[in-house]
Design a protein around this motif. Structure first.
Motif, PDB file in Angstrom:
ATOM      1  N   UNK A   1       5.623  -3.209  -4.186  1.00  0.00           N
ATOM      2  CA  UNK A   1       4.397  -2.355  -3.729  1.00  0.00           C
ATOM      3  C   UNK A   1       3.712  -3.094  -2.773  1.00  0.00           C
ATOM      4  N   UNK A   2       3.143  -2.251  -1.882  1.00  0.00           N
ATOM      5  CA  UNK A   2       2.395  -3.069  -0.742  1.00  0.00           C
ATOM      6  C   UNK A   2       1.111  -3.002  -1.167  1.00  0.00           C
ATOM      7  N   UNK A   3       0.344  -4.011  -0.502  1.00  0.00           N
ATOM      8  CA  UNK A   3      -1.133  -4.189  -0.734  1.00  0.00           C
ATOM      9  C   UNK A   3      -2.002  -2.777  -0.768  1.00  0.00           C
TER      10      UNK A   3
ATOM     11  N   UNK B   1      -0.659   0.133  -1.168  1.00  0.00           N
ATOM     12  CA  UNK B   1      -0.436   1.091  -2.191  1.00  0.00           C
ATOM     13  C   UNK B   1      -1.314   0.846  -3.238  1.00  0.00           C
ATOM     14  N   UNK B   2      -1.495  -0.703  -3.726  1.00  0.00           N
ATOM     15  CA  UNK B   2      -2.445  -1.183  -4.552  1.00  0.00           C
ATOM     16  C   UNK B   2      -3.804  -0.836  -4.332  1.00  0.00           C
TER      17      UNK B   2
ATOM     18  N   UNK C   1       2.418  -1.653 -11.477  1.00  0.00           N
ATOM     19  CA  UNK C   1       2.642  -2.903 -10.636  1.00  0.00           C
ATOM     20  C   UNK C   1       2.660  -4.050 -11.497  1.00  0.00           C
TER      21      UNK C   1
ATOM     22  N   UNK D   1      11.348   0.695  -7.111  1.00  0.00           N
ATOM     23  CA  UNK D   1      10.663  -0.275  -8.102  1.00  0.00           C
ATOM     24  C   UNK D   1       9.427  -0.625  -7.643  1.00  0.00           C
ATOM     25  N   UNK D   2       9.357  -0.770  -6.225  1.00  0.00           N
ATOM     26  CA  UNK D   2       8.318  -1.445  -5.508  1.00  0.00           C
ATOM     27  C   UNK D   2       7.898  -0.164  -4.428  1.00  0.00           C
ATOM     28  N   UNK D   3       7.175   0.863  -4.684  1.00  0.00           N
ATOM     29  CA  UNK D   3       6.602   1.926  -3.719  1.00  0.00           C
ATOM     30  C   UNK D   3       5.932   1.303  -2.712  1.00  0.00           C
ATOM     31  N   UNK D   4       6.301   1.488  -1.459  1.00  0.00           N
ATOM     32  CA  UNK D   4       5.611   1.029  -0.295  1.00  0.00           C
ATOM     33  C   UNK D   4       5.845  -0.124   0.059  1.00  0.00           C
ATOM     34  N   UNK D   5       6.777  -0.840  -0.526  1.00  0.00           N
ATOM     35  CA  UNK D   5       7.043  -2.350   0.052  1.00  0.00           C
ATOM     36  C   UNK D   5       7.765  -2.436   1.224  1.00  0.00           C
TER      37      UNK D   5
ATOM     38  N   UNK E   1      -0.531 -11.371  -5.039  1.00  0.00           N
ATOM     39  CA  UNK E   1      -0.478 -10.768  -3.524  1.00  0.00           C
ATOM     40  C   UNK E   1       0.309 -11.747  -2.785  1.00  0.00           C
TER      41      UNK E   1
ATOM     42  N   UNK F   1       2.728  -9.606  -0.378  1.00  0.00           N
ATOM     43  CA  UNK F   1       2.555  -8.174  -0.602  1.00  0.00           C
ATOM     44  C   UNK F   1       1.544  -7.733   0.484  1.00  0.00           C
ATOM     45  N   UNK F   2       1.147  -8.333   1.659  1.00  0.00           N
ATOM     46  CA  UNK F   2       0.132  -8.059   2.575  1.00  0.00           C
ATOM     47  C   UNK F   2       0.920  -8.285   4.039  1.00  0.00           C
TER      48      UNK F   2
END
Lengths: 96, 166
Positions: A1-3, A5-6, A21, B22-26, B70, B136-137
């Motif tokens: 998941x992107x930052x 998104x969180x 997450x 599993x990791x939406x938006x990644x 993060x 993540x960023x």
């Protein structure tokens, strides 16, 4: 998941997304495994206190009162992995 | 052509196909395209550095922050004349059993030293560079880590940066 998104989940109050997450993070991409990992850390911590050993409560209280919340949050993540590693049941591919 | 996505050669069959689930938006897409720079002199006259996401670092340096949710946006300099025994790995996202036995499988420092010694490569930059891939960023990654790494590579006058994900 992107930052992003969180952060959107936080802004929308979407706790379910955040819980998902956290479980994915601790479970290396598997929610069910992540739940077990969280339980594993708590059980390991519990086991250490069953005999009521002497602990450094002054350190704990001082840390909680003097350190900023972000540092404590970071410590919380460290403690999770510390207790998981201490359990001897290490599911992660790498090492801390 | 063989579809390897679910073959026995994959440690985790089907992993890639499930990443976005599993990791939406990644999954990151970039609108702009940055072409690779051309090499203007022979490899045998070029200075090479190595950049890896393997989480390899000199023993005794501050371990990568493998627990931060993060990510860790720092990198470590790895002297290119290091021996594998002087290095260690801190990361949680790839199997390290093979790399623990022989670091060169993920961070081929001895192979690159040999290629330089044999004259295939002109020479090695004083340092290689390593960081962890769990970040993540994407914007922070580009703005801080990538920019600082690029500056460090330029400062060491490397002609070639060999990039390797872990």
């Amino acid at each position: 998941m992107s930052l992003q998104y969180l952060k959107e989940a936080v802004a929308e109050g979407d706790t379910e997304k955040l819980i998902r997450y956290v479980r994915l993070h601790f479970g290396d991409g598997n929610e069910a495994v992540g739940r077990k990992e969280i339980d594993k850390a708590w059980v390991e911590a519990l086991k250490l206190l069953l005999d009521v050993p002497a602990t450094d409560r002054e350190f704990i209280l001082q840390t909680l009162s003097e350190k900023d919340s972000a540092t404590l949050a970071h410590l919380f993540f460290h403690l999770h992995f510390y207790f998981v590693q201490r359990s001897g049941d290490w599911i992660h591919d790498g090492q801390l | 052509m063989t579809d390897n996505s679910d073959s026995a050669t994959q440690l985790r069959p089907g992993l890639w196909a499930t990443v976005n689930e599993r990791y939406p938006g990644v999954m990151i897409t970039k609108a702009d395209y940055m072409p690779l720079a051309k090499l203007h002199k022979p490899l045998s006259e070029s200075r090479l550095t190595f950049i890896s996401t393997a989480g390899v670092q000199p023993r005794g340096t501050l371990p990568f922050d493998t627990v931060h949710p993060i990510g860790d946006y720092t990198f470590r300099r790895v002297p290119s004349d290091s021996k594998p025994s002087e290095l260690e790995i801190h990361q949680l996202k790839y199997p390290t059993a093979g790399a623990t036995r022989d670091l060169n499988v993920i961070f081929p420092i001895e192979r690159l030293q040999e290629l330089a010694s044999d004259g295939v490569i002109g020479n090695l930059a004083p340092n290689f560079f390593s960081f962890i891939g769990y970040n993540m960023d994407a914007e922070r990654l580009e703005r801080t880590l990538a920019e600082r790494l690029a500056d460090a590579v330029v400062a060491e006058e490397a002609d070639i940066a060999l990039l390797s994900p872990a």
